[in-house]
Scaffold this motif. Structure first.
Motif, PDB file in Angstrom:
ATOM      1  N   ALA A  64      38.408  33.313  55.662  1.00  0.00           N
ATOM      2  CA  ALA A  64      39.609  32.537  55.299  1.00  0.00           C
ATOM      3  C   ALA A  64      39.269  31.041  55.267  1.00  0.00           C
ATOM      4  N   GLY A  65      38.469  30.591  56.238  1.00  0.00           N
ATOM      5  CA  GLY A  65      38.070  29.174  56.294  1.00  0.00           C
ATOM      6  C   GLY A  65      37.193  28.792  55.100  1.00  0.00           C
ATOM      7  N   TYR A  66      36.260  29.669  54.723  1.00  0.00           N
ATOM      8  CA  TYR A  66      35.413  29.387  53.555  1.00  0.00           C
ATOM      9  C   TYR A  66      36.269  29.343  52.287  1.00  0.00           C
ATOM     10  N   TYR A  67      37.191  30.286  52.196  1.00  0.00           N
ATOM     11  CA  TYR A  67      38.029  30.381  50.993  1.00  0.00           C
ATOM     12  C   TYR A  67      38.889  29.124  50.827  1.00  0.00           C
ATOM     13  N   GLU A  68      39.527  28.694  51.911  1.00  0.00           N
ATOM     14  CA  GLU A  68      40.390  27.505  51.816  1.00  0.00           C
ATOM     15  C   GLU A  68      39.603  26.293  51.333  1.00  0.00           C
ATOM     16  N   ARG A  69      38.379  26.157  51.838  1.00  0.00           N
ATOM     17  CA  ARG A  69      37.548  25.026  51.408  1.00  0.00           C
ATOM     18  C   ARG A  69      37.089  25.218  49.960  1.00  0.00           C
ATOM     19  N   ALA A  70      36.754  26.472  49.602  1.00  0.00           N
ATOM     20  CA  ALA A  70      36.300  26.735  48.222  1.00  0.00           C
ATOM     21  C   ALA A  70      37.409  26.438  47.222  1.00  0.00           C
ATOM     22  N   VAL A  71      38.653  26.744  47.581  1.00  0.00           N
ATOM     23  CA  VAL A  71      39.770  26.457  46.657  1.00  0.00           C
ATOM     24  C   VAL A  71      39.810  24.952  46.363  1.00  0.00           C
ATOM     25  N   ARG A  72      39.478  24.136  47.328  1.00  0.00           N
ATOM     26  CA  ARG A  72      39.469  22.683  47.089  1.00  0.00           C
ATOM     27  C   ARG A  72      38.210  22.244  46.325  1.00  0.00           C
ATOM     28  N   LEU A  73      37.094  22.909  46.565  1.00  0.00           N
ATOM     29  CA  LEU A  73      35.825  22.461  45.972  1.00  0.00           C
ATOM     30  C   LEU A  73      35.658  22.905  44.516  1.00  0.00           C
ATOM     31  N   VAL A  74      36.340  24.006  44.146  1.00  0.00           N
ATOM     32  CA  VAL A  74      36.219  24.523  42.779  1.00  0.00           C
ATOM     33  C   VAL A  74      37.239  23.825  41.880  1.00  0.00           C
ATOM     34  N   ARG A  75      36.841  23.583  40.644  1.00  0.00           N
ATOM     35  CA  ARG A  75      37.735  22.914  39.681  1.00  0.00           C
ATOM     36  C   ARG A  75      38.852  23.861  39.239  1.00  0.00           C
ATOM     37  N   THR A  76      39.895  23.309  38.663  1.00  0.00           N
ATOM     38  CA  THR A  76      40.941  24.114  38.034  1.00  0.00           C
ATOM     39  C   THR A  76      40.292  24.958  36.929  1.00  0.00           C
ATOM     40  N   GLY A  77      40.562  26.246  36.911  1.00  0.00           N
ATOM     41  CA  GLY A  77      39.922  27.145  35.940  1.00  0.00           C
ATOM     42  C   GLY A  77      38.599  27.701  36.433  1.00  0.00           C
ATOM     43  N   GLY A  78      38.115  27.199  37.568  1.00  0.00           N
ATOM     44  CA  GLY A  78      36.871  27.703  38.154  1.00  0.00           C
ATOM     45  C   GLY A  78      37.106  29.005  38.908  1.00  0.00           C
ATOM     46  N   LEU A  79      36.007  29.615  39.329  1.00  0.00           N
ATOM     47  CA  LEU A  79      36.087  30.962  39.890  1.00  0.00           C
ATOM     48  C   LEU A  79      35.496  31.018  41.308  1.00  0.00           C
ATOM     49  N   ILE A  80      36.204  31.749  42.178  1.00  0.00           N
ATOM     50  CA  ILE A  80      35.682  32.026  43.528  1.00  0.00           C
ATOM     51  C   ILE A  80      35.455  33.529  43.599  1.00  0.00           C
ATOM     52  N   ALA A  81      34.255  33.945  43.982  1.00  0.00           N
ATOM     53  CA  ALA A  81      33.942  35.371  44.143  1.00  0.00           C
ATOM     54  C   ALA A  81      33.671  35.617  45.621  1.00  0.00           C
ATOM     55  N   VAL A  82      34.224  36.689  46.148  1.00  0.00           N
ATOM     56  CA  VAL A  82      34.084  36.965  47.588  1.00  0.00           C
ATOM     57  C   VAL A  82      33.601  38.399  47.770  1.00  0.00           C
ATOM     58  N   ASP A  83      32.480  38.533  48.486  1.00  0.00           N
ATOM     59  CA  ASP A  83      31.850  39.857  48.619  1.00  0.00           C
ATOM     60  C   ASP A  83      32.388  40.624  49.825  1.00  0.00           C
ATOM     61  N   ASN A  84      32.197  41.918  49.798  1.00  0.00           N
ATOM     62  CA  ASN A  84      32.485  42.838  50.925  1.00  0.00           C
ATOM     63  C   ASN A  84      33.970  42.998  51.228  1.00  0.00           C
ATOM     64  N   THR A  85      34.811  42.809  50.231  1.00  0.00           N
ATOM     65  CA  THR A  85      36.253  42.836  50.531  1.00  0.00           C
ATOM     66  C   THR A  85      36.818  44.258  50.642  1.00  0.00           C
ATOM     67  N   LEU A  86      35.996  45.283  50.361  1.00  0.00           N
ATOM     68  CA  LEU A  86      36.426  46.657  50.676  1.00  0.00           C
ATOM     69  C   LEU A  86      35.702  47.184  51.929  1.00  0.00           C
ATOM     70  N   TRP A  87      34.674  46.498  52.366  1.00  0.00           N
ATOM     71  CA  TRP A  87      34.017  46.702  53.668  1.00  0.00           C
ATOM     72  C   TRP A  87      33.789  48.195  53.989  1.00  0.00           C
ATOM     73  N   SER A  88      33.048  48.833  53.122  1.00  0.00           N
ATOM     74  CA  SER A  88      32.725  50.277  53.278  1.00  0.00           C
ATOM     75  C   SER A  88      33.977  51.145  53.407  1.00  0.00           C
ATOM     76  N   GLY A  89      35.096  50.689  52.929  1.00  0.00           N
ATOM     77  CA  GLY A  89      36.352  51.460  53.012  1.00  0.00           C
ATOM     78  C   GLY A  89      37.109  51.238  54.307  1.00  0.00           C
ATOM     79  N   GLN A  90      36.524  50.485  55.233  1.00  0.00           N
ATOM     80  CA  GLN A  90      37.166  50.340  56.550  1.00  0.00           C
ATOM     81  C   GLN A  90      38.465  49.542  56.507  1.00  0.00           C
TER      82      GLN A  90
END
Ligand SMILES: C[S@@+](CC[C@H](N)C(=O)[O-])C[C@H]1O[C@@H](n2cnc3c(N)ncnc32)[C@H](O)[C@@H]1O
Length: 220
Positions: free
Chosen positions: A150-176
């Motif tokens: 969550a902390g990385y994401y909040e900072r990435a939203v500020r660092l990426v330009r409008t129209g830019g993309l944030i990709a986040v890995d492991n968000t299904l976490w082996s189904g857990q």
């Protein structure tokens, strides 16, 4: 963990890699070198790398941010996909693992594109904001310790330009994430992160069942 795509039977996954992945020799050798390490499953899969290659070209990414380098496979995928000059600010805490990456970045002739910053990534990202890099990036890839997503994401939203993309890995976490019995700190953090992004009206999203789950968030 993400070295293969979730839920694909081995025969079909082999087929997908044979016909859906064009992995340059230097990337294949880095993957083979990493396979000898006990933590090799942290590396993104070749099909994930292939997807990033096309995605980065599609969005015309030139200024990239990466949180979680390990032995540098996703960094090298990115460096090979972006134009010259293009840059990747790559964040990790491990000199030992990133030193392996450096060898292969050098060999691939892309070392000059990669600005490796060693240290806790929350501090590195705060430093980038302090340097005035708000809206400076086209693309950010988050793939480090799950408790700080969550902390990385909040900072990435500020660092990426409008129209830019944030990709986040492991968000299904082996189904857990979908198993209510799983209550360890990483699973709880990813669930909270998924809830946060699902409700975030600053971005458009897509959660793909690629690798271990890949969330794409395009900044509006
Ligand atoms: C899943 S691996 C990254 C895999 C990489 N993207 C790849 O494709 O090979 C996670 C990385 O996050 C790094 N890491 C963990 N906690 C960190 C922190 N607080 N700050 C920066 N990096 C961290 C680890 O050292 C590890 O290299």
């Amino acid at each position: 963990m993400s070295s293969q795509t979730l839920g694909l039977e081995p025969r079909l996954r082999d087929y997908l890699v044979e016909f859906g992945v064009r992995e340059p020799d230097v990337l294949r050798r880095l993957r083979e070198r990493t396979a000898a390490l006990p933590d090799s499953r942290m590396q993104i899969s070749p099909e994930h790398g292939q997807f990033f290659h096309v995605l980065l070209r599609l969005i015309g990414a030139a200024r990239c941010l990466e949180v979680g380098v390990f032995t540098g496979y996703s960094t090298l995928v990115t460096a090979l996909a972006i134009p010259d000059p293009g840059t990747i600010t790559a964040c990790d805490i491990s000199r030992e693992w990133t030193d392996i990456g450096r060898e292969f970045w050098r060999e691939a002739g892309v070392e000059q594109k990669i600005d490796l910053r060693l240290g806790p990534a929350l501090e590195t990202l705060d430093g980038l904001l302090a340097e005035g890099r708000e809206e400076a990036y086209d693309f950010a890839f988050i793939d480090a310790d799950k408790e700080n997503y969550a902390g990385y994401y909040e900072r990435a939203v500020r660092l990426v330009r409008t129209g830019g993309l944030i990709a986040v890995d492991n968000t299904l976490w082996s189904g857990q994430v979908a198993d209510p019995r799983a209550q360890d700190t990483a699973t709880v953090a990813i669930r909270e992160f998924n809830r946060l992004v699902a409700a975030d009206d600053r971005v458009e999203i897509s959660l793909l069942p690629l690798g271990d789950g890949l969330t794409l968030a395009r900044k509006l």
